[in-house]
Design an enzyme around this catalytic site. Structure first.
Site, PDB file in Angstrom:
ATOM      1  N   PHE A  12       0.813  -1.221   0.000  1.00  0.00           N
ATOM      2  CA  PHE A  12       0.000   0.000   0.000  1.00  0.00           C
ATOM      3  C   PHE A  12       0.853   1.281   0.000  1.00  0.00           C
ATOM      4  CE2 PHE A  12      -2.403   2.711   3.319  1.00  0.00           C
ATOM      5  CZ  PHE A  12      -2.950   3.551   2.347  1.00  0.00           C
ATOM      6  N   THR A 101      10.245 -11.107   9.518  1.00  0.00           N
ATOM      7  CA  THR A 101      10.341 -10.022   8.519  1.00  0.00           C
ATOM      8  C   THR A 101      10.657  -8.677   9.174  1.00  0.00           C
ATOM      9  OG1 THR A 101       8.942 -11.029   6.834  1.00  0.00           O
ATOM     10  CG2 THR A 101       8.954  -8.627   6.909  1.00  0.00           C
ATOM     11  N   THR A 126       5.721   3.067  12.975  1.00  0.00           N
ATOM     12  CA  THR A 126       4.300   3.311  13.210  1.00  0.00           C
ATOM     13  C   THR A 126       4.048   3.930  14.579  1.00  0.00           C
ATOM     14  OG1 THR A 126       2.211   2.151  13.597  1.00  0.00           O
ATOM     15  CG2 THR A 126       4.199   0.867  13.923  1.00  0.00           C
ATOM     16  N   ASP A 127       2.927   4.635  14.693  1.00  0.00           N
ATOM     17  CA  ASP A 127       2.552   5.191  16.001  1.00  0.00           C
ATOM     18  C   ASP A 127       2.214   4.090  17.012  1.00  0.00           C
ATOM     19  OD1 ASP A 127       0.112   4.351  14.929  1.00  0.00           O
ATOM     20  OD2 ASP A 127      -0.904   6.275  15.152  1.00  0.00           O
ATOM     21  N   GLU A 128       1.983   2.869  16.508  1.00  0.00           N
ATOM     22  CA  GLU A 128       1.591   1.784  17.422  1.00  0.00           C
ATOM     23  C   GLU A 128       2.705   1.405  18.395  1.00  0.00           C
ATOM     24  OE1 GLU A 128      -0.668  -1.463  15.967  1.00  0.00           O
ATOM     25  OE2 GLU A 128      -1.673  -0.271  14.452  1.00  0.00           O
ATOM     26  N   TYR A 154       2.491  -7.450  16.413  1.00  0.00           N
ATOM     27  CA  TYR A 154       2.888  -6.541  15.321  1.00  0.00           C
ATOM     28  C   TYR A 154       3.640  -5.329  15.861  1.00  0.00           C
ATOM     29  CZ  TYR A 154       2.464  -2.562  12.150  1.00  0.00           C
ATOM     30  OH  TYR A 154       2.738  -1.442  11.400  1.00  0.00           O
ATOM     31  N   SER A 155       3.006  -4.606  16.810  1.00  0.00           N
ATOM     32  CA  SER A 155       3.651  -3.365  17.266  1.00  0.00           C
ATOM     33  C   SER A 155       4.945  -3.666  18.016  1.00  0.00           C
ATOM     34  CB  SER A 155       2.693  -2.532  18.119  1.00  0.00           C
ATOM     35  OG  SER A 155       2.153  -3.268  19.177  1.00  0.00           O
ATOM     36  N   LYS A 158       7.614  -4.051  15.437  1.00  0.00           N
ATOM     37  CA  LYS A 158       8.013  -2.758  14.876  1.00  0.00           C
ATOM     38  C   LYS A 158       8.869  -1.978  15.882  1.00  0.00           C
ATOM     39  CE  LYS A 158       6.902  -1.159  11.413  1.00  0.00           C
ATOM     40  NZ  LYS A 158       7.509  -1.263  10.043  1.00  0.00           N
ATOM     41  N   ASN A 184      -2.785   5.253   7.850  1.00  0.00           N
ATOM     42  CA  ASN A 184      -2.911   5.793   6.493  1.00  0.00           C
ATOM     43  C   ASN A 184      -4.180   5.278   5.829  1.00  0.00           C
ATOM     44  OD1 ASN A 184       0.390   6.173   5.057  1.00  0.00           O
ATOM     45  ND2 ASN A 184      -0.203   6.391   7.179  1.00  0.00           N
ATOM     46  N   VAL A 210     -17.798  -4.365  12.883  1.00  0.00           N
ATOM     47  CA  VAL A 210     -17.131  -3.392  13.758  1.00  0.00           C
ATOM     48  C   VAL A 210     -16.736  -4.102  15.054  1.00  0.00           C
ATOM     49  CG1 VAL A 210     -17.495  -1.299  15.112  1.00  0.00           C
ATOM     50  CG2 VAL A 210     -18.338  -1.433  12.756  1.00  0.00           C
TER      51      VAL A 210
HETATM   52  P1  NAD Z   1       1.344  -3.670   3.252  1.00  0.00           P
HETATM   53  O1  NAD Z   1       1.053  -4.883   4.054  1.00  0.00           O
HETATM   54  O2  NAD Z   1       0.279  -3.108   2.357  1.00  0.00           O
HETATM   55  O3  NAD Z   1       2.624  -3.944   2.329  1.00  0.00           O
HETATM   56  C1  NAD Z   1       3.760  -4.617   2.787  1.00  0.00           C
HETATM   57  C2  NAD Z   1       4.616  -4.990   1.592  1.00  0.00           C
HETATM   58  O4  NAD Z   1       5.805  -5.603   2.095  1.00  0.00           O
HETATM   59  C3  NAD Z   1       3.977  -5.982   0.643  1.00  0.00           C
HETATM   60  O5  NAD Z   1       4.186  -5.599  -0.686  1.00  0.00           O
HETATM   61  C4  NAD Z   1       4.706  -7.293   0.934  1.00  0.00           C
HETATM   62  O6  NAD Z   1       4.771  -8.168  -0.172  1.00  0.00           O
HETATM   63  C5  NAD Z   1       6.065  -6.789   1.351  1.00  0.00           C
HETATM   64  N1  NAD Z   1       6.795  -7.729   2.216  1.00  0.00           N
HETATM   65  C6  NAD Z   1       6.316  -8.369   3.316  1.00  0.00           C
HETATM   66  N2  NAD Z   1       7.278  -9.162   3.836  1.00  0.00           N
HETATM   67  C7  NAD Z   1       8.376  -8.995   3.064  1.00  0.00           C
HETATM   68  C8  NAD Z   1       9.689  -9.538   3.099  1.00  0.00           C
HETATM   69  N3  NAD Z   1      10.065 -10.424   4.031  1.00  0.00           N
HETATM   70  N4  NAD Z   1      10.579  -9.132   2.160  1.00  0.00           N
HETATM   71  C9  NAD Z   1      10.217  -8.248   1.185  1.00  0.00           C
HETATM   72  N5  NAD Z   1       8.985  -7.737   1.096  1.00  0.00           N
HETATM   73  C10 NAD Z   1       8.078  -8.090   2.026  1.00  0.00           C
HETATM   74  O7  NAD Z   1       1.844  -2.591   4.300  1.00  0.00           O
HETATM   75  P2  NAD Z   1       1.644  -0.991   4.321  1.00  0.00           P
HETATM   76  O8  NAD Z   1       0.354  -0.671   4.963  1.00  0.00           O
HETATM   77  O9  NAD Z   1       1.980  -0.437   2.986  1.00  0.00           O
HETATM   78  O10 NAD Z   1       2.801  -0.598   5.351  1.00  0.00           O
HETATM   79  C11 NAD Z   1       4.110  -0.307   4.914  1.00  0.00           C
HETATM   80  C12 NAD Z   1       4.970   0.046   6.104  1.00  0.00           C
HETATM   81  O11 NAD Z   1       4.407   1.174   6.778  1.00  0.00           O
HETATM   82  C13 NAD Z   1       5.045  -1.064   7.158  1.00  0.00           C
HETATM   83  O12 NAD Z   1       6.360  -1.096   7.647  1.00  0.00           O
HETATM   84  C14 NAD Z   1       4.076  -0.623   8.239  1.00  0.00           C
HETATM   85  O13 NAD Z   1       4.494  -1.112   9.492  1.00  0.00           O
HETATM   86  C15 NAD Z   1       4.205   0.877   8.153  1.00  0.00           C
HETATM   87  N6  NAD Z   1       3.015   1.662   8.574  1.00  0.00           N
HETATM   88  C16 NAD Z   1       1.788   1.413   8.027  1.00  0.00           C
HETATM   89  C17 NAD Z   1       0.705   2.216   8.382  1.00  0.00           C
HETATM   90  C18 NAD Z   1      -0.665   1.987   7.791  1.00  0.00           C
HETATM   91  O14 NAD Z   1      -1.625   2.658   8.203  1.00  0.00           O
HETATM   92  N7  NAD Z   1      -0.841   1.115   6.819  1.00  0.00           N
HETATM   93  C19 NAD Z   1       0.872   3.253   9.294  1.00  0.00           C
HETATM   94  C20 NAD Z   1       2.145   3.485   9.834  1.00  0.00           C
HETATM   95  C21 NAD Z   1       3.200   2.682   9.446  1.00  0.00           C
HETATM   96  O1  TDX Z   2     -12.952  -5.462  10.358  1.00  0.00           O
HETATM   97  C1  TDX Z   2     -12.465  -4.601  11.111  1.00  0.00           C
HETATM   98  N1  TDX Z   2     -13.257  -4.021  12.061  1.00  0.00           N
HETATM   99  C2  TDX Z   2     -12.804  -3.093  12.961  1.00  0.00           C
HETATM  100  O2  TDX Z   2     -13.558  -2.609  13.800  1.00  0.00           O
HETATM  101  C3  TDX Z   2     -11.095  -4.168  11.019  1.00  0.00           C
HETATM  102  C4  TDX Z   2     -10.176  -4.760   9.978  1.00  0.00           C
HETATM  103  C5  TDX Z   2     -10.646  -3.219  11.913  1.00  0.00           C
HETATM  104  N2  TDX Z   2     -11.462  -2.716  12.868  1.00  0.00           N
HETATM  105  C6  TDX Z   2     -10.926  -1.702  13.815  1.00  0.00           C
HETATM  106  C7  TDX Z   2      -9.653  -2.083  14.534  1.00  0.00           C
HETATM  107  C8  TDX Z   2      -8.949  -0.755  14.720  1.00  0.00           C
HETATM  108  O3  TDX Z   2      -9.416  -0.118  15.890  1.00  0.00           O
HETATM  109  O4  TDX Z   2     -10.573  -0.554  13.026  1.00  0.00           O
HETATM  110  C9  TDX Z   2      -9.378   0.075  13.513  1.00  0.00           C
HETATM  111  C10 TDX Z   2      -8.359   0.096  12.377  1.00  0.00           C
HETATM  112  O5  TDX Z   2      -7.958  -1.244  12.144  1.00  0.00           O
HETATM  113  P1  TDX Z   2      -6.855  -1.619  11.042  1.00  0.00           P
HETATM  114  O6  TDX Z   2      -7.271  -1.073   9.723  1.00  0.00           O
HETATM  115  O7  TDX Z   2      -6.573  -3.080  11.164  1.00  0.00           O
HETATM  116  O8  TDX Z   2      -5.608  -0.734  11.512  1.00  0.00           O
HETATM  117  P2  TDX Z   2      -4.784  -0.649  12.895  1.00  0.00           P
HETATM  118  O9  TDX Z   2      -4.923  -1.869  13.703  1.00  0.00           O
HETATM  119  O10 TDX Z   2      -5.151   0.667  13.540  1.00  0.00           O
HETATM  120  O11 TDX Z   2      -3.276  -0.598  12.321  1.00  0.00           O
HETATM  121  C11 TDX Z   2      -2.963   0.218  11.159  1.00  0.00           C
HETATM  122  O12 TDX Z   2      -2.364   1.424  11.551  1.00  0.00           O
HETATM  123  C12 TDX Z   2      -1.051   1.386  12.050  1.00  0.00           C
HETATM  124  C13 TDX Z   2      -2.065  -0.532  10.180  1.00  0.00           C
HETATM  125  O13 TDX Z   2      -2.660  -1.750   9.809  1.00  0.00           O
HETATM  126  C14 TDX Z   2      -0.697  -0.739  10.766  1.00  0.00           C
HETATM  127  O14 TDX Z   2       0.154  -1.360   9.799  1.00  0.00           O
HETATM  128  C15 TDX Z   2      -0.123   0.602  11.155  1.00  0.00           C
HETATM  129  O15 TDX Z   2       1.111   0.438  11.787  1.00  0.00           O
END
Ligand code: NAD
Ligand code: TDX
Length: 340
Positions: A12, A101, A126-128, A154-155, A158, A184, A210
């Site tokens: 993403f 990973t 991440t903020d987590e 997860y957190s 990280k 994001n 939810v």
């Molecule tokens: P995502 O799960 O959408 O994408 C992760 C990508 O990493 C995928 O393309 C996957 O194939 C690749 N990957 C996984 N394991 C791998 C490995 N061992 N080697 C090479 N590639 C590998 O994640 P995202 O939401 O895009 O998050 C990206 C980064 O941002 C992560 O480090 C996450 O912790 C951080 N982050 C995400 C959010 C959020 O809201 N999504 C917020 C803050 C920080």
């Molecule tokens: O089906 C659902 N129902 C629901 O209530 C899902 C998937 C989530 N939730 C709730 C859980 C959380 O309070 O929604 C909130 C957001 O959930 P997620 O989208 O799973 O995100 P979160 O757990 O907050 O983590 C995300 O933000 C920080 C990213 O997945 C992480 O990669 C990032 O580090």
């Protein structure tokens, strides 16, 4: 020509970052390294495959030999590490791959940076890592000096990686930086996460699951604003520093889901309250003062605009997510939500 290795670029945020960088910097070459796990989608990067300034390499960041070989070939100036297992619910079911990973992979990348030399290694965190805040203390925010206090596998993985990155700075003088961003949303968000899951389910008139009472608060940031923050950090920040990234946009989950129903013209009766996530963090809230004061970063997209753009993207790109949800995702969905 500046060579940037972007790991996890088929996911993403990584893919959005690649699009941002290639558009903004004509003198930049991007090498995307991605294992293509369930979360990685090559179709996202399809438009770049013939671009001479782009190279895709299918590789696991834990594969030391493969990573070293790539560094020997490409001599990167900058590495931005997005590669991670990123879904909290999956980490609760099966933590091991998160440790592999997110921690070991990070150490392999940094070892390569030490061996071959680098101008900057940037860790996307991440903020987590700060844990959560209580709902009744709206005066509290996460600053960079707040102790790490994690809730999920997860957190924790990280946070471990963050500590390792800072140790490589202190011990070896590796020029590192870390960004800790809030939730994001935007294009190419994998449909296991809250916002895309609700959009995709609502479009199919399926229940909107939810967790708990839906009162948990997340601080939402449009993905492009996150990418711009990382761009600023890798070019302008001091090394060895941590920057929080967030836009003061806190919302309860239930309000997000209701808003999605409204935007799509779907009834709120689709909302189904299901069993809560184990160890569910209550509230995340970033204080972005440091990145604003030091680097001039401010979020540009208001949530009310960003969510409309995001919903439109999912409506205009049905093939992208329909391919995902018709595959292995079906088993995942049944396992996580079937008996919830
Ligand atoms: P995502 O799960 O959408 O994408 C992760 C990508 O990493 C995928 O393309 C996957 O194939 C690749 N990957 C996984 N394991 C791998 C490995 N061992 N080697 C090479 N590639 C590998 O994640 P995202 O939401 O895009 O998050 C990206 C980064 O941002 C992560 O480090 C996450 O912790 C951080 N982050 C995400 C959010 C959020 O809201 N999504 C917020 C803050 C920080
Ligand atoms: O089906 C659902 N129902 C629901 O209530 C899902 C998937 C989530 N939730 C709730 C859980 C959380 O309070 O929604 C909130 C957001 O959930 P997620 O989208 O799973 O995100 P979160 O757990 O907050 O983590 C995300 O933000 C920080 C990213 O997945 C992480 O990669 C990032 O580090």
């Amino acid at each position: 020509m500046v060579v940037i290795i972007v790991t996890g670029g088929a996911g993403f945020i990584g893919s959005n970052f690649i699009f941002h960088m290639l558009e903004k910097y004509p003198d930049c070459r991007i090498v995307c390294l991605d294992k293509l796990t369930y979360a990685g989608n090559l179709s996202t990067l399809a438009s770049l495959m013939d671009n001479p300034k782009f190279r895709f390499v299918k590789l696991d960041i834990c594969d030391r030999e493969g990573v070293y070989k790539l560094f020997e070939e490409e001599h990167p100036d900058i590495v931005v590490n997005f590669a991670a297992e990123s879904h909290v619910d999956r980490s609760i079911e099966a933590p091991t791959i998160f440790l592999q990973t997110n921690i070991i992979g990070t150490s392999v990348l940094m070892d390569a940076c030490r061996k071959y030399g680098i101008k900057r290694y940037h860790q996307v965190s991440t903020d987590e890592v700060y844990g959560d805040l209580p709902l009744d203390r709206s005066d509290l925010f996460f600053t960079e000096t707040r102790p790490l206090h994690t809730s999920s596998p997860y957190s924790s993985s990280k946070a471990s990686a963050d500590l390792l990155v800072l140790a490589y700075y202190r011990t070896y003088g590796l020029p590192v930086s870390i960004s800790r961003c809030s939730n994001n949303y935007g294009p190419y968000h994998f449909p296991e996460k809250l916002i895309p899951l609700m959009i995709v389910n609502a479009l199919a008139d399926k229940p909107l699951p939810v967790y708990g009472k839906g009162e948990n608060v997340r601080d939402w940031l449009y993905v492009e604003d996150h990418c711009k923050a990382i761009d600023l950090i890798i070019h302008k920040s001091r090394v060895g520093e941590v920057y929080n990234v967030g836009g003061h946009n806190e919302m309860k989950n239930i309000d997000i889901v209701k808003l999605i129903c409204k935007e799509l013209g779907k009834p709120e009766s689709l909302i189904t309250y299901v069993a809560d996530r184990k160890g569910h963090d209550m509230r995340y809230a970033i204080d972005p003062t440091k990145i604003h004061n030091e680097l001039g970063w401010l979020p540009e997209t208001k949530f009310s605009d960003g969510i409309k753009k995001t919903i439109k993207w999912y409506l205009d790109n049905k093939e992208w997510w329909q391919t995902i949800i018709s595959g292995e995702y079906k088993n995942y969905y049944e396992k996580m939500y079937g008996n919830r």
